[in-house]
Each structure stands twice: as C-alpha cells, then as structure tokens.
Design an enzyme around this catalytic site. Structure first.
Site, short mmCIF file in Angstrom:
data_model
loop_
_atom_site.label_atom_id
_atom_site.label_comp_id
_atom_site.label_asym_id
_atom_site.label_seq_id
_atom_site.Cartn_x
_atom_site.Cartn_y
_atom_site.Cartn_z
N ARG A 14 0.78 -1.17 -0.03
CA ARG A 14 -0.08 0.05 -0.05
C ARG A 14 0.92 1.31 0.20
O ARG A 14 0.53 2.12 0.58
CB ARG A 14 -1.04 0.14 1.25
CG ARG A 14 -2.02 -1.15 1.05
CD ARG A 14 -2.85 -1.21 2.24
NE ARG A 14 -3.59 -2.25 2.06
CZ ARG A 14 -4.79 -2.75 2.96
NH1 ARG A 14 -5.06 -1.88 3.51
NH2 ARG A 14 -5.28 -3.73 2.91
N ALA A 15 1.71 1.28 -0.99
CA ALA A 15 2.41 2.57 -1.13
C ALA A 15 2.35 3.33 -2.51
O ALA A 15 3.24 3.37 -3.14
CB ALA A 15 3.94 2.09 -0.77
#
Length: 136
Positions: A14-15
């Site tokens: 989740r970047a």
C-alpha cells in the site's frame, strides 16, 4: 491525487493502494525487504507511475504492482534494483491495461527527476517531517 518524492521504507504494501480515482505516483523511493506489493491498483482506479525507484534486494519487478480490481496502470521510466523496471509488462500480466486515459503533464506543471541517482539523492535529503522540501 499525486504522491511525489516520498520515501516508502520498511512497509509490506500500500505505497499507495488506490481505490476509486486517478493517482500520479512520481519520483518516489521504495526500499526494504520484498513486500507483498508496492503500488496497488484497486477498484475503479487508474495509476500513472513515473520514474520511481524500487530497491528490494533479491526481489523482482512483479513486486512493484498488484491488481485489486483496478483497470489501468501506466509506468514511464521507473527502475527496480538499478535496472529499467518494465512495469507496463508486469501490469499487463496482471490483466491491467496501460491506457490510464490521462497524462499528468496535461493537468499541472511539474518536472520529474530523470535518473535513479537523482531521485534517491533528492528523496533521501528532503523526504520526512522537519526537512526542507524542494519544488516537485
């Protein structure tokens, strides 16, 4: 939404992970051990990735992109462990198209750094709380 010149380190996913929108991810540094994924393309989203640096020793470019019901992903000029990442091919293998339908350069004025060394040097010097920020 734009994520520009951030340092993502020591995280597994989740970047960012995107849902319901258009996101430009430019000149970020992702580093650490092999994550589950770095960029997540979620439901009704389109991600335009540009000149990001991924440093995951022993990892493969497939770690950079994950499909979670998203439709489109496009990358221009990113690097994985010092080599061209070829993330459009990774995205195609996940069933994602490469036509996000928009170009950030048509939406706002910015200048992407063009080498992995320049991206890493800038991000490591300026990213984070209490550090001076330059102009993207």
């Amino acid at each position: 939404m734009t994520f520009a010149r951030n340092l993502f380190t020591g995280i597994a996913q989740r970047a960012p992970r995107v849902r319901f929108g258009q996101v430009h991810v430019v000149n970020n540094v992702h580093r650490g051990r092999a994550p589950l994924y770095a960029l997540g393309v979620g439901v009704e989203s389109a991600v335009f990735s540009e000149r990001n640096v991924f440093r995951y020793p022993g990892g493969e470019p497939a770690l950079a992109v994950a499909a979670y019901g998203g439709e489109e992903f496009h990358d221009t000029g990113s690097w994985f462990n010092g080599r061209p990442a070829r993330l459009n091919a990774v995205a195609n293998g996940l069933g994602l198209g490469n036509d996000v339908g928009w170009d950030p350069a048509d939406m706002y004025d910015y200048r992407a750094l063009t080498s992995p060394a320049a991206v890493e040097r800038y991000v490591l010097r300026h990213a984070g709380a209490g550090r001076p920020h330059g102009r993207p």
